[in-house]
Design a protein around this motif. Structure first.
Motif, PDB file in Angstrom:
ATOM      1  N   PHE A 196       0.825  -1.207   0.000  1.00 10.15           N
ATOM      2  CA  PHE A 196       0.000   0.000   0.000  1.00 10.15           C
ATOM      3  C   PHE A 196       0.859   1.257   0.000  1.00 10.15           C
ATOM      4  O   PHE A 196       0.525   2.241  -0.674  1.00 10.15           O
ATOM      5  CB  PHE A 196      -0.938   0.019   1.206  1.00 10.15           C
ATOM      6  CG  PHE A 196      -1.657   1.334   1.352  1.00 10.15           C
ATOM      7  CD1 PHE A 196      -2.704   1.670   0.507  1.00 10.15           C
ATOM      8  CD2 PHE A 196      -1.244   2.261   2.312  1.00 10.15           C
ATOM      9  CE1 PHE A 196      -3.343   2.901   0.616  1.00 10.15           C
ATOM     10  CE2 PHE A 196      -1.886   3.488   2.427  1.00 10.15           C
ATOM     11  CZ  PHE A 196      -2.933   3.814   1.570  1.00 10.15           C
ATOM     12  N   ASN A 197       1.958   1.256   0.730  1.00 12.43           N
ATOM     13  CA  ASN A 197       2.834   2.429   0.760  1.00 12.43           C
ATOM     14  C   ASN A 197       3.328   2.770  -0.643  1.00 12.43           C
ATOM     15  O   ASN A 197       3.378   3.951  -1.026  1.00 12.43           O
ATOM     16  CB  ASN A 197       4.025   2.186   1.689  1.00 12.43           C
ATOM     17  CG  ASN A 197       3.624   2.100   3.150  1.00 12.43           C
ATOM     18  OD1 ASN A 197       2.528   2.510   3.527  1.00 12.43           O
ATOM     19  ND2 ASN A 197       4.503   1.548   3.974  1.00 12.43           N
ATOM     20  N   ARG A 198       3.692   1.755  -1.415  1.00 16.12           N
ATOM     21  CA  ARG A 198       4.143   1.997  -2.790  1.00 16.12           C
ATOM     22  C   ARG A 198       2.990   2.528  -3.646  1.00 16.12           C
ATOM     23  O   ARG A 198       3.174   3.454  -4.453  1.00 16.12           O
ATOM     24  CB  ARG A 198       4.705   0.708  -3.392  1.00 16.12           C
ATOM     25  CG  ARG A 198       5.963   0.187  -2.698  1.00 16.12           C
ATOM     26  CD  ARG A 198       6.614  -0.936  -3.476  1.00 16.12           C
ATOM     27  NE  ARG A 198       5.769  -2.115  -3.612  1.00 16.12           N
ATOM     28  CZ  ARG A 198       5.735  -3.117  -2.739  1.00 16.12           C
ATOM     29  NH1 ARG A 198       6.495  -3.074  -1.646  1.00 16.12           N
ATOM     30  NH2 ARG A 198       4.945  -4.171  -2.942  1.00 16.12           N
ATOM     31  N   LEU A 199       1.810   1.951  -3.453  1.00 16.24           N
ATOM     32  CA  LEU A 199       0.639   2.380  -4.207  1.00 16.24           C
ATOM     33  C   LEU A 199       0.283   3.825  -3.872  1.00 16.24           C
ATOM     34  O   LEU A 199       0.005   4.641  -4.767  1.00 16.24           O
ATOM     35  CB  LEU A 199      -0.536   1.452  -3.889  1.00 16.24           C
ATOM     36  CG  LEU A 199      -1.817   1.608  -4.700  1.00 16.24           C
ATOM     37  CD1 LEU A 199      -1.557   1.417  -6.180  1.00 16.24           C
ATOM     38  CD2 LEU A 199      -2.861   0.600  -4.208  1.00 16.24           C
ATOM     39  N   LEU A 200       0.301   4.172  -2.597  1.00 22.19           N
ATOM     40  CA  LEU A 200      -0.016   5.533  -2.178  1.00 22.19           C
ATOM     41  C   LEU A 200       0.994   6.526  -2.743  1.00 22.19           C
ATOM     42  O   LEU A 200       0.616   7.617  -3.199  1.00 22.19           O
ATOM     43  CB  LEU A 200      -0.028   5.614  -0.649  1.00 22.19           C
ATOM     44  CG  LEU A 200      -0.322   6.983  -0.052  1.00 22.19           C
ATOM     45  CD1 LEU A 200      -1.708   7.478  -0.453  1.00 22.19           C
ATOM     46  CD2 LEU A 200      -0.209   6.930   1.475  1.00 22.19           C
ATOM     47  N   GLU A 201       2.251   6.153  -2.759  1.00 21.43           N
ATOM     48  CA  GLU A 201       3.282   7.031  -3.318  1.00 21.43           C
ATOM     49  C   GLU A 201       2.993   7.334  -4.789  1.00 21.43           C
ATOM     50  O   GLU A 201       3.116   8.486  -5.231  1.00 21.43           O
ATOM     51  CB  GLU A 201       4.655   6.375  -3.158  1.00 21.43           C
ATOM     52  CG  GLU A 201       5.816   7.238  -3.622  1.00 21.43           C
ATOM     53  CD  GLU A 201       7.163   6.562  -3.400  1.00 21.43           C
ATOM     54  OE1 GLU A 201       8.196   7.152  -3.788  1.00 21.43           O
ATOM     55  OE2 GLU A 201       7.190   5.446  -2.851  1.00 21.43           O
ATOM     56  N   GLN A 202       2.570   6.326  -5.540  1.00 21.42           N
ATOM     57  CA  GLN A 202       2.240   6.518  -6.953  1.00 21.42           C
ATOM     58  C   GLN A 202       1.037   7.446  -7.113  1.00 21.42           C
ATOM     59  O   GLN A 202       1.028   8.339  -7.979  1.00 21.42           O
ATOM     60  CB  GLN A 202       1.950   5.171  -7.618  1.00 21.42           C
ATOM     61  CG  GLN A 202       3.128   4.227  -7.673  1.00 21.42           C
ATOM     62  CD  GLN A 202       2.718   2.828  -8.127  1.00 21.42           C
ATOM     63  OE1 GLN A 202       1.609   2.613  -8.612  1.00 21.42           O
ATOM     64  NE2 GLN A 202       3.613   1.874  -7.956  1.00 21.42           N
ATOM     65  N   VAL A 203       0.017   7.243  -6.288  1.00 17.10           N
ATOM     66  CA  VAL A 203      -1.202   8.046  -6.384  1.00 17.10           C
ATOM     67  C   VAL A 203      -0.926   9.503  -6.018  1.00 17.10           C
ATOM     68  O   VAL A 203      -1.410  10.431  -6.683  1.00 17.10           O
ATOM     69  CB  VAL A 203      -2.302   7.445  -5.492  1.00 17.10           C
ATOM     70  CG1 VAL A 203      -3.479   8.401  -5.356  1.00 17.10           C
ATOM     71  CG2 VAL A 203      -2.777   6.116  -6.057  1.00 17.10           C
ATOM     72  N   LEU A 204      -0.151   9.726  -4.969  1.00 19.45           N
ATOM     73  CA  LEU A 204       0.186  11.090  -4.576  1.00 19.45           C
ATOM     74  C   LEU A 204       1.007  11.788  -5.651  1.00 19.45           C
ATOM     75  O   LEU A 204       0.796  12.974  -5.952  1.00 19.45           O
ATOM     76  CB  LEU A 204       0.948  11.087  -3.251  1.00 19.45           C
ATOM     77  CG  LEU A 204       0.170  10.606  -2.019  1.00 19.45           C
ATOM     78  CD1 LEU A 204       1.081  10.588  -0.788  1.00 19.45           C
ATOM     79  CD2 LEU A 204      -1.054  11.475  -1.749  1.00 19.45           C
ATOM     80  N   ALA A 205       1.922  11.047  -6.268  1.00 25.21           N
ATOM     81  CA  ALA A 205       2.753  11.629  -7.323  1.00 25.21           C
ATOM     82  C   ALA A 205       1.920  12.014  -8.538  1.00 25.21           C
ATOM     83  O   ALA A 205       2.273  12.944  -9.278  1.00 25.21           O
ATOM     84  CB  ALA A 205       3.848  10.639  -7.728  1.00 25.21           C
ATOM     85  N   ALA A 206       0.794  11.315  -8.740  1.00 30.79           N
ATOM     86  CA  ALA A 206      -0.092  11.603  -9.872  1.00 30.79           C
ATOM     87  C   ALA A 206      -1.117  12.675  -9.551  1.00 30.79           C
ATOM     88  O   ALA A 206      -1.993  12.962 -10.381  1.00 30.79           O
ATOM     89  CB  ALA A 206      -0.782  10.320 -10.323  1.00 30.79           C
ATOM     90  N   GLY A 207      -1.064  13.256  -8.351  1.00 30.03           N
ATOM     91  CA  GLY A 207      -1.963  14.341  -8.000  1.00 30.03           C
ATOM     92  C   GLY A 207      -3.157  13.938  -7.157  1.00 30.03           C
ATOM     93  O   GLY A 207      -4.021  14.771  -6.868  1.00 30.03           O
ATOM     94  N   GLY A 208      -3.244  12.665  -6.747  1.00 32.38           N
ATOM     95  CA  GLY A 208      -4.330  12.209  -5.898  1.00 32.38           C
ATOM     96  C   GLY A 208      -4.041  12.484  -4.435  1.00 32.38           C
ATOM     97  O   GLY A 208      -3.058  13.156  -4.089  1.00 32.38           O
ATOM     98  N   ASN A 209      -4.902  11.966  -3.565  1.00 37.05           N
ATOM     99  CA  ASN A 209      -4.678  12.112  -2.134  1.00 37.05           C
ATOM    100  C   ASN A 209      -4.840  10.759  -1.452  1.00 37.05           C
ATOM    101  O   ASN A 209      -5.049   9.739  -2.116  1.00 37.05           O
ATOM    102  CB  ASN A 209      -5.602  13.167  -1.524  1.00 37.05           C
ATOM    103  CG  ASN A 209      -7.076  12.822  -1.690  1.00 37.05           C
ATOM    104  OD1 ASN A 209      -7.496  11.682  -1.503  1.00 37.05           O
ATOM    105  ND2 ASN A 209      -7.880  13.819  -2.053  1.00 37.05           N
ATOM    106  N   SER A 210      -4.772  10.737  -0.145  1.00 37.23           N
ATOM    107  CA  SER A 210      -4.759   9.462   0.579  1.00 37.23           C
ATOM    108  C   SER A 210      -6.115   8.773   0.607  1.00 37.23           C
ATOM    109  O   SER A 210      -6.224   7.653   1.107  1.00 37.23           O
ATOM    110  CB  SER A 210      -4.252   9.673   2.003  1.00 37.23           C
ATOM    111  OG  SER A 210      -5.132  10.518   2.734  1.00 37.23           O
TER     112      SER A 210
END
Length: 242
Positions: A32-46
């Motif tokens: 999940f940490n890796r997935l969250l990092e990708q989402v945040l980098a793409a402009g999403g949030n937690s």
């Protein structure tokens, strides 16, 4: 157990069910940490990782996990659809609340025969804003709510006011790797996380196979147990991407 089913029917929830040991949940937390990092980098949030079972094979595997599905079948029957998966990740000091609400108010499903599984990715306790339930509130049926103003401090946009008049809240403290289950009509919510610790949980949503979905939500469905001969639910395959 029969006692837990009776408790669910009475109170609208069960909690403290074990799925993963510390090593197993640590491995999924790293994923999940890796997935969250990708989402945040793409402009999403937690809170952006929703309907994740249609995008990520690892989440599909959790939605169809035989231990979870077995528990759900004990409540909903032998024919069950898994249709939702959403990480609710409260970052340290994020300040966002989840107002008292009923899941059923957000879902175009009929009749009301749905259950949410909340799997703790991190330890969840009062300090870092674990969930709260109003026991027995599902017996009141679909309650009146109002829409909240978008002030940036609420995760969801509905609130049932004066919910605590219907009962004393119970805090749902879970160790990472444990899960709870609650009715789609149970009042629940959570306070803001003002601690220095993250609080992440994965919600997995299920309904009986004879439930019908509007707004094309049937396209999210996976037959996780039994059969669904009408073809209403699309029964998506496992995504290739993990």
């Amino acid at each position: 157990s029969a006692e837990q089913v009776e408790s669910f029917n009475r109170d609208g929830y069960v909690k403290g069910l074990q799925l993963f040991n510390e090593a197993e949940i640590a491995e999924h937390r790293a994923y999940f940490n890796r997935l969250l990092e990708q989402v945040l980098a793409a402009g999403g949030n937690s809170y952006s990782i929703s309907t994740a079972h249609l995008k990520y094979g690892r989440v599909y595997d959790l939605l169809t996990h035989p231990v979870i599905v077995g528990h759900v079948c004990d409540l909903l029957g032998e024919n069950v659809i898994g249709w939702g998966s959403h990480y609710f990740c409260k970052m340290p000091n994020d300040g966002k609340v989840v107002h008292w609400h009923q899941d059923a108010s957000y879902w175009p499903l009929t009749p009301s025969k749905a259950v949410t599984v909340w799997l703790a990715i991190d330890d969840a306790d009062v300090e870092n804003a674990c969930m709260r339930y109003i026991p027995g509130s599902h017996h009141y049926g679909h309650l009146t709510y109002r829409m909240t103003e978008d002030d940036g401090n609420a995760v969801l946009n509905q609130v049932v006011e004066n919910a605590e008049n219907l009962g004393d809240p119970v805090y749902v403290e879970l160790r990472a790797g444990q899960f709870s289950m609650h009715s789609d009509l149970l009042l629940h919510g959570s306070d803001a996380n003002h601690s220095s610790r993250r609080r992440c949980g994965l919600t997995l949503r299920y309904c009986a196979a004879d439930v019908r979905a509007g707004l094309d939500w049937n396209l999210k469905g996976v037959i996780v147990a039994g059969e669904e001969p009408s073809g209403h639910w699309s029964n998506n395959p496992r995504p290739k991407e993990d």
